[in-house]
Design a protein around this motif. Structure first.
Motif, PDB file in Angstrom:
ATOM      1  N   ILE A 118       2.519   2.914  -8.748  1.00  0.00           N
ATOM      2  CA  ILE A 118       3.819   2.407  -8.303  1.00  0.00           C
ATOM      3  C   ILE A 118       4.846   3.541  -8.391  1.00  0.00           C
ATOM      4  O   ILE A 118       5.077   4.077  -9.482  1.00  0.00           O
ATOM      5  CB  ILE A 118       4.290   1.222  -9.178  1.00  0.00           C
ATOM      6  CG1 ILE A 118       3.215   0.135  -9.242  1.00  0.00           C
ATOM      7  CG2 ILE A 118       5.605   0.673  -8.644  1.00  0.00           C
ATOM      8  CD1 ILE A 118       2.850  -0.465  -7.913  1.00  0.00           C
ATOM      9  N   PRO A 119       5.463   3.926  -7.274  1.00  0.00           N
ATOM     10  CA  PRO A 119       6.463   5.009  -7.311  1.00  0.00           C
ATOM     11  C   PRO A 119       7.630   4.652  -8.230  1.00  0.00           C
ATOM     12  O   PRO A 119       8.025   3.485  -8.331  1.00  0.00           O
ATOM     13  CB  PRO A 119       6.918   5.112  -5.855  1.00  0.00           C
ATOM     14  CG  PRO A 119       5.835   4.471  -5.047  1.00  0.00           C
ATOM     15  CD  PRO A 119       5.267   3.400  -5.917  1.00  0.00           C
ATOM     16  N   ALA A 120       8.186   5.657  -8.896  1.00  0.00           N
ATOM     17  CA  ALA A 120       9.323   5.436  -9.801  1.00  0.00           C
ATOM     18  C   ALA A 120      10.498   4.806  -9.062  1.00  0.00           C
ATOM     19  O   ALA A 120      11.313   4.099  -9.657  1.00  0.00           O
ATOM     20  CB  ALA A 120       9.751   6.765 -10.426  1.00  0.00           C
TER      21      ALA A 120
ATOM     22  N   ILE B  35      -5.592  -8.030  -0.788  1.00  0.00           N
ATOM     23  CA  ILE B  35      -4.781  -6.993  -1.427  1.00  0.00           C
ATOM     24  C   ILE B  35      -4.951  -5.688  -0.651  1.00  0.00           C
ATOM     25  O   ILE B  35      -6.056  -5.307  -0.267  1.00  0.00           O
ATOM     26  CB  ILE B  35      -5.217  -6.786  -2.892  1.00  0.00           C
ATOM     27  CG1 ILE B  35      -4.897  -8.042  -3.722  1.00  0.00           C
ATOM     28  CG2 ILE B  35      -4.520  -5.578  -3.511  1.00  0.00           C
ATOM     29  CD1 ILE B  35      -5.407  -7.982  -5.144  1.00  0.00           C
ATOM     30  N   THR B  36      -3.837  -5.014  -0.408  1.00  0.00           N
ATOM     31  CA  THR B  36      -3.873  -3.717   0.257  1.00  0.00           C
ATOM     32  C   THR B  36      -3.393  -2.628  -0.701  1.00  0.00           C
ATOM     33  O   THR B  36      -2.612  -2.895  -1.616  1.00  0.00           O
ATOM     34  CB  THR B  36      -2.980  -3.726   1.521  1.00  0.00           C
ATOM     35  OG1 THR B  36      -2.984  -2.427   2.106  1.00  0.00           O
ATOM     36  CG2 THR B  36      -1.544  -4.090   1.179  1.00  0.00           C
ATOM     37  N   SER B  37      -3.868  -1.419  -0.481  1.00  0.00           N
ATOM     38  CA  SER B  37      -3.426  -0.293  -1.307  1.00  0.00           C
ATOM     39  C   SER B  37      -2.178   0.366  -0.722  1.00  0.00           C
ATOM     40  O   SER B  37      -1.618   1.282  -1.307  1.00  0.00           O
ATOM     41  CB  SER B  37      -4.548   0.749  -1.413  1.00  0.00           C
ATOM     42  OG  SER B  37      -4.921   1.193  -0.116  1.00  0.00           O
ATOM     43  N   GLN B  38      -1.732  -0.145   0.444  1.00  0.00           N
ATOM     44  CA  GLN B  38      -0.571   0.428   1.139  1.00  0.00           C
ATOM     45  C   GLN B  38       0.734  -0.073   0.510  1.00  0.00           C
ATOM     46  O   GLN B  38       0.912  -1.257   0.268  1.00  0.00           O
ATOM     47  CB  GLN B  38      -0.611   0.026   2.611  1.00  0.00           C
ATOM     48  CG  GLN B  38       0.610   0.479   3.411  1.00  0.00           C
ATOM     49  CD  GLN B  38       0.597  -0.090   4.826  1.00  0.00           C
ATOM     50  OE1 GLN B  38      -0.438  -0.499   5.326  1.00  0.00           O
ATOM     51  NE2 GLN B  38       1.762  -0.122   5.461  1.00  0.00           N
ATOM     52  N   ILE B  39       1.649   0.861   0.244  1.00  0.00           N
ATOM     53  CA  ILE B  39       2.971   0.502  -0.260  1.00  0.00           C
ATOM     54  C   ILE B  39       3.968   0.586   0.889  1.00  0.00           C
ATOM     55  O   ILE B  39       4.093   1.632   1.535  1.00  0.00           O
ATOM     56  CB  ILE B  39       3.398   1.430  -1.418  1.00  0.00           C
ATOM     57  CG1 ILE B  39       2.531   1.156  -2.650  1.00  0.00           C
ATOM     58  CG2 ILE B  39       4.871   1.234  -1.760  1.00  0.00           C
ATOM     59  CD1 ILE B  39       2.848   2.021  -3.847  1.00  0.00           C
ATOM     60  N   ASN B  40       4.641  -0.540   1.159  1.00  0.00           N
ATOM     61  CA  ASN B  40       5.582  -0.618   2.270  1.00  0.00           C
ATOM     62  C   ASN B  40       6.993  -0.809   1.718  1.00  0.00           C
ATOM     63  O   ASN B  40       7.519  -1.912   1.642  1.00  0.00           O
ATOM     64  CB  ASN B  40       5.183  -1.779   3.192  1.00  0.00           C
ATOM     65  CG  ASN B  40       6.042  -1.828   4.442  1.00  0.00           C
ATOM     66  OD1 ASN B  40       6.455  -0.792   4.952  1.00  0.00           O
ATOM     67  ND2 ASN B  40       6.333  -3.030   4.916  1.00  0.00           N
ATOM     68  N   GLY B  41       7.613   0.309   1.279  1.00  0.00           N
ATOM     69  CA  GLY B  41       8.935   0.224   0.662  1.00  0.00           C
ATOM     70  C   GLY B  41       8.874  -0.615  -0.606  1.00  0.00           C
ATOM     71  O   GLY B  41       7.918  -0.510  -1.374  1.00  0.00           O
TER      72      GLY B  41
ATOM     73  N   PHE C 247       4.795  -7.973   0.000  1.00  0.00           N
ATOM     74  CA  PHE C 247       3.743  -8.363   0.929  1.00  0.00           C
ATOM     75  C   PHE C 247       3.893  -7.560   2.221  1.00  0.00           C
ATOM     76  O   PHE C 247       4.994  -7.147   2.579  1.00  0.00           O
ATOM     77  CB  PHE C 247       3.806  -9.864   1.246  1.00  0.00           C
ATOM     78  CG  PHE C 247       3.579 -10.746   0.042  1.00  0.00           C
ATOM     79  CD1 PHE C 247       2.300 -11.093  -0.352  1.00  0.00           C
ATOM     80  CD2 PHE C 247       4.664 -11.213  -0.694  1.00  0.00           C
ATOM     81  CE1 PHE C 247       2.092 -11.902  -1.457  1.00  0.00           C
ATOM     82  CE2 PHE C 247       4.466 -12.021  -1.807  1.00  0.00           C
ATOM     83  CZ  PHE C 247       3.167 -12.359  -2.181  1.00  0.00           C
ATOM     84  N   VAL C 248       2.770  -7.360   2.897  1.00  0.00           N
ATOM     85  CA  VAL C 248       2.782  -6.628   4.158  1.00  0.00           C
ATOM     86  C   VAL C 248       1.787  -7.304   5.112  1.00  0.00           C
ATOM     87  O   VAL C 248       0.782  -7.885   4.655  1.00  0.00           O
ATOM     88  CB  VAL C 248       2.392  -5.140   3.943  1.00  0.00           C
ATOM     89  CG1 VAL C 248       0.965  -5.012   3.423  1.00  0.00           C
ATOM     90  CG2 VAL C 248       2.592  -4.336   5.212  1.00  0.00           C
ATOM     91  N   LYS C 249       2.097  -7.280   6.426  1.00  0.00           N
ATOM     92  CA  LYS C 249       1.208  -7.906   7.407  1.00  0.00           C
ATOM     93  C   LYS C 249       0.420  -6.827   8.127  1.00  0.00           C
ATOM     94  O   LYS C 249       0.993  -5.939   8.765  1.00  0.00           O
ATOM     95  CB  LYS C 249       2.027  -8.733   8.405  1.00  0.00           C
ATOM     96  CG  LYS C 249       1.259  -9.880   9.025  1.00  0.00           C
ATOM     97  CD  LYS C 249       2.196 -10.882   9.689  1.00  0.00           C
ATOM     98  CE  LYS C 249       1.410 -12.114  10.126  1.00  0.00           C
ATOM     99  NZ  LYS C 249       2.295 -13.128  10.746  1.00  0.00           N
ATOM    100  N   LYS C 250      -0.912  -6.882   8.021  1.00  0.00           N
ATOM    101  CA  LYS C 250      -1.786  -5.894   8.657  1.00  0.00           C
ATOM    102  C   LYS C 250      -2.791  -6.620   9.540  1.00  0.00           C
ATOM    103  O   LYS C 250      -3.547  -7.459   9.057  1.00  0.00           O
ATOM    104  CB  LYS C 250      -2.525  -5.063   7.601  1.00  0.00           C
ATOM    105  CG  LYS C 250      -1.616  -4.139   6.792  1.00  0.00           C
ATOM    106  CD  LYS C 250      -2.399  -3.343   5.775  1.00  0.00           C
ATOM    107  CE  LYS C 250      -3.348  -2.364   6.450  1.00  0.00           C
ATOM    108  NZ  LYS C 250      -4.074  -1.540   5.465  1.00  0.00           N
TER     109      LYS C 250
ATOM    110  N   ALA D 136      -1.085  -8.703  -0.167  1.00  0.00           N
ATOM    111  CA  ALA D 136      -0.210  -8.330  -1.278  1.00  0.00           C
ATOM    112  C   ALA D 136      -0.264  -6.819  -1.483  1.00  0.00           C
ATOM    113  O   ALA D 136      -1.339  -6.212  -1.451  1.00  0.00           O
ATOM    114  CB  ALA D 136      -0.649  -9.044  -2.549  1.00  0.00           C
ATOM    115  N   THR D 137       0.891  -6.202  -1.680  1.00  0.00           N
ATOM    116  CA  THR D 137       0.955  -4.761  -1.930  1.00  0.00           C
ATOM    117  C   THR D 137       0.733  -4.489  -3.415  1.00  0.00           C
ATOM    118  O   THR D 137       0.779  -5.413  -4.240  1.00  0.00           O
ATOM    119  CB  THR D 137       2.322  -4.199  -1.506  1.00  0.00           C
ATOM    120  OG1 THR D 137       3.322  -4.750  -2.374  1.00  0.00           O
ATOM    121  CG2 THR D 137       2.645  -4.546  -0.061  1.00  0.00           C
TER     122      THR D 137
END
Length: 315
Positions: free
Chosen positions: A103-105, A180-186, A190-193, A199-200
């Motif tokens: 998780i980015p700071a 669950i996705t490994s992609q972080i979207n801001g 949640f993200v739609k792929k 879930a992010t």
């Protein structure tokens, strides 16, 4: 109920200002900012002891345990210090969870905000349940005492570095229930792929932190119930300690390696509180004794960590 309503309303206002005004834009929390916010939360919590004195001296709050205003203040401060000290162990686990899920700071504060909000709700329920148990069944205090002694022993023997959130039961079950996705979207949870809502890592980290906090509450709630069974003191000291957890995380998470003896301080505190519960019907210690034991344990752990040089590891 008016006092409870006003207190909860103030907590909601604090949280709304936190996320909606002071941290509206995502940014990395530096040590200086974290230090300022930690000082603010601790000052608010300690200043609230004046409110406790006023409430109990004027009879504006229910006083089921028959506390004097001075005793109420001492029990509140003691309970707050217990919760604050046990939160240090929670900080270590949060740091491991953020690291495991990368998780980015930049987004850690937002995850912790929602984590704290959930923790307040769960702890409120556990506090009411715990107070009701102690009030209805006096013998339950011995169960809590034995549990705290067991927790202290387990903490003394365990090695927290073995904890891996991705190997946890919670994470494995979550993967089965929801994509669950490994992609972080801001800062989105949640993200739609490809038409599938997933879930992010931010949401996964939030759930793991939430459930981990419930496990920590199993230690901290009985610990504060050993100090007092007054519902408002237990609730207010617990919630004010939780509110300062985020800033404390950003302040000391980078320095956790330096406080290598603080774990022994927590063992002493839990063991002391557990013994106090077991002998509560035979020995009645003044509140200043509990306050002194907790304060000396914490200060000793910090001083030992700073003054005793760490042994160099053999290559």
């Amino acid at each position: 109920m008016l006092v409870w309503t006003i207190f909860i309303a103030c907590v909601v206002v604090f949280l709304a200002l936190d996320l909606g005004v002071f941290h509206k834009n995502d940014h990395v929390i530096k040590s200086k900012e974290a230090g300022i916010w930690t000082a603010i939360w601790v000052s608010v919590a300690l200043a609230f002891s004046g409110v406790i004195y006023w409430l109990f001296s004027s009879g504006l709050t229910e006083n089921p345990t028959g506390l004097t205003p001075n005793d109420a203040v001492l029990k509140y401060i003691t309970g707050y210090l217990i919760e604050l000290s046990l939160s240090i162990d929670n900080v270590f686990v949060i740091a491991v969870i953020f690291s495991a899920f990368k998780i980015p700071a930049l987004y850690q504060h937002r995850v912790l905000f929602w984590g704290i909000l959930g923790a307040i709700i769960f702890r409120a329920l556990m506090i009411l349940f715990g107070v009701a148990l102690i009030t209805k069944f006096e013998w339950i205090i011995y169960v809590f005492g034995i549990f705290l002694l067991y927790t202290a022993f387990k903490m003394l023997k365990s090695d927290d570095t073995d904890f891996n959130p991705k190997d946890s039961f919670v994470f494995k079950q979550l993967k089965k229930i929801y994509p669950i996705t490994s992609q972080i979207n801001g800062h989105d949870f949640f993200v739609k792929k490809m038409g599938v809502r997933a879930a992010t890592p931010l949401f996964v980290a939030l759930i793991v932190i939430e459930l981990t906090d419930i496990l920590f509450a199993l230690d901290s709630i009985p610990a504060i119930l050993a100090i007092t069974a007054d519902p408002f003191i237990v609730f207010s000291s617990n919630i004010l300690a939780i509110l300062g957890l985020r800033s404390m995380y950003f302040l000391i998470s980078r320095m956790l390696a330096k406080f290598r003896f603080i774990n022994y301080s927590l063992v002493v505190i839990l063991a002391f509180v557990g013994l106090k519960m077991l002998f509560s019907h035979f020995i009645h210690l003044p509140e200043w004794v509990s306050l002194t034991v907790i304060s000396v344990s914490l200060i000793s752990g910090v001083l030992a960590s700073l003054l005793i040089p760490e042994k160099e590891k053999e290559v």
